[in-house]
Design an enzyme around this catalytic site. Structure first.
Site, PDB file in Angstrom:
ATOM      1  N   ARG A  54       0.850  -1.195   0.000  1.00  0.00           N
ATOM      2  CA  ARG A  54       0.000   0.000   0.000  1.00  0.00           C
ATOM      3  C   ARG A  54       0.888   1.248   0.000  1.00  0.00           C
ATOM      4  NH1 ARG A  54      -1.346   1.564   4.707  1.00  0.00           N
ATOM      5  NH2 ARG A  54      -2.116  -0.461   5.417  1.00  0.00           N
ATOM      6  N   TYR A 106     -16.786  17.417 -14.849  1.00  0.00           N
ATOM      7  CA  TYR A 106     -17.244  16.027 -14.845  1.00  0.00           C
ATOM      8  C   TYR A 106     -18.260  15.806 -13.712  1.00  0.00           C
ATOM      9  CZ  TYR A 106     -17.189  11.012 -14.052  1.00  0.00           C
ATOM     10  OH  TYR A 106     -17.568   9.714 -13.834  1.00  0.00           O
ATOM     11  N   ASP A 155      -7.520  19.845 -13.274  1.00  0.00           N
ATOM     12  CA  ASP A 155      -7.861  18.521 -13.791  1.00  0.00           C
ATOM     13  C   ASP A 155      -7.500  18.547 -15.277  1.00  0.00           C
ATOM     14  OD1 ASP A 155      -9.045  16.288 -14.908  1.00  0.00           O
ATOM     15  OD2 ASP A 155     -10.742  16.297 -13.533  1.00  0.00           O
ATOM     16  N   LYS A 161      -8.120   7.676 -18.819  1.00  0.00           N
ATOM     17  CA  LYS A 161      -8.410   8.240 -20.136  1.00  0.00           C
ATOM     18  C   LYS A 161      -7.153   8.232 -21.011  1.00  0.00           C
ATOM     19  CE  LYS A 161     -12.510   8.881 -18.401  1.00  0.00           C
ATOM     20  NZ  LYS A 161     -12.439   8.483 -17.032  1.00  0.00           N
TER      21      LYS A 161
END
Ligand code: P1T
Length: 381
Positions: free
Chosen positions: A46, A98, A170, A195
């Site tokens: 992690r 978004y 973003d 993306k």
């Protein structure tokens, strides 16, 4: 190093134990220690994973940043950035973004006493009026999803970047190939790596890049403390996808520009939203702050009813009807019922997100085939 070299070489060395040219997938949850606290820099997956480290360093280089931090999704990256704030702090965000980002900021973070103001960031007076002594984060999305508005990053960072306010961009729609927010004065460049960065519609991932050591330390702390990390296989796939980022985005931009020009003259189309069109209100800013205008195109119909848009959306064959974007294959979507369904209709309509708006993620296929596909679907209405 230039971009096309960085995508292949930055932060990437042959595996020291075998010489493998491709970064291995370190599919492990833990690392054996020689004695308590005596280890090779890796304790628990992690906290660190070597495949992830290579990806984080590579993407940091693509964004001209020092520190890259990877997350299990774009929204996990945003969630972690919002966790830099405290109750009572305020965020100023683009009013057209978004739907999932809007949902996270409003329905989740407003419950923790963080207020979010949505403003038209191209309106300096609106932005100025929303800023106050509690403002801690300015969240810019540009180009915006799905209206393709362009926000002048430098204009905002010049005026508002100070020690109290973090400015995050973003950068998902542009990709690091077209736009580098840190060079324009932003503190953080954030991506849904799902993306363009990964580019093959087979991974969900997020990334944040910064030059600010203090922000990087906090994000890394939160990455480990909350644990929304990507797995090593996904990091490998993203590294593989990045090797062709510049080629994919270049072709998508060419196809999208041609598609926007063609749609702009189509008699059944009322409006095309693409920053590469000279008539687009953000064209000159986009020309300055982006290398090209991107692979996303939105358009509205003369007969602007949902039932009419539905006909177009149901009749393409190469353009697959699906959420997401930025993959090699072209997608068609209906923001009002799909990606932006979590935004109340009243809010959507304020920015022109109508029930007949159609969004295209233009891929890297042959342009003529794509145009014929869309022409046939538009002929059905
Ligand atoms: O899906 P995820 O990797 O969590 O990324 C969220 C996200 C963040 N920012 C922008 C600008 C985005 O477009 C997205 C995800 N968007 C879609 C799934 C979509 O189809 O628009």
């Amino acid at each position: 190093m230039k971009f096309a070299t960085k995508v292949i070489h930055a932060g990437i060395e042959p595996d020291p134990s075998t010489g493998a040219i491709m970064t291995p997938i370190y599919q492990t949850s833990t690392y054996v220690q020689d004695a308590p606290g005596k280890h090779k820099g890796y304790e628990y997956a992690r906290t660190q994973n070597p495949t992830r480290t290579v990806l984080e360093n590579n993407v940091a280089a693509l964004e001209n940043g020092k520190y890259g931090i990877a997350f299990s999704s774009g929204l996990a990256a945003m969630d972690t950035i919002l966790k830099l704030l405290r109750t009572g702090d305020e965020v100023i965000s683009t009013n057209d973004l978004y739907g999932g980002s809007y949902r996270l900021a409003t329905t989740v973070y407003e419950r923790f006493g963080i207020k979010v103001h949505y403003v038209d960031m191209n309106d300096s007076a609106q932005l100025k009026a929303a800023i106050n002594e509690r403002t801690r984060l300015i969240w810019i999305e540009t180009p915006t999803n799905p209206m393709m508005n362009i926000i002048d990053i430098k204009k905002i960072t010049k005026k508002y970047n100070n020690d109290d306010i973090i400015i995050c961009v973003d950068n998902t729609f542009a990709s690091p190939y077209l736009q580098n927010p840190l060079d324009l004065g932003a503190d953080i460049a954030m991506h849904s790596a799902t993306k363009y960065i990964n580019g093959h519609s087979d991974v969900i991932m997020g990334l944040a890049v910064t030059n600010n050591e203090f922000i990087a330390q906090h994000l890394k702390y939160l990455q480990n403390a909350a644990g929304a990390v990507p797995g090593p296989q996904d990091c490998f796939l993203a590294l593989r996808g990045i090797k062709t980022l510049h080629l994919r985005v270049e072709r998508s931009c060419q196809n999208a520009q041609k598609m926007a020009n063609w749609l702009n003259k189509h008699k059944k189309v009322s409006k095309v939203y693409y920053p590469g069109l000279k008539s687009h209100s953000g064209h000159s800013i986009a020309k300055r702050q982006m290398k090209d205008f991107g692979g996303m195109v939105s358009f509205d119909l003369v007969n602007n009813k949902y039932s009419v848009a539905k006909k177009v959306l149901s009749n393409t064959h190469l353009f697959a009807l699906a959420e997401s974007l930025g993959g090699v294959e072209s997608l068609i979507g209906h923001p009002a019922s799909m990606t932006h369904a979590s935004i109340p209709k009243k809010e959507r309509m304020k920015v022109g997100l109508t029930d007949s708006l159609i969004r295209l993620s233009v891929g890297v296929e042959d342009y003529d085939d794509l145009r014929e596909d869309l022409a046939a679907a538009l002929a059905k209405i």
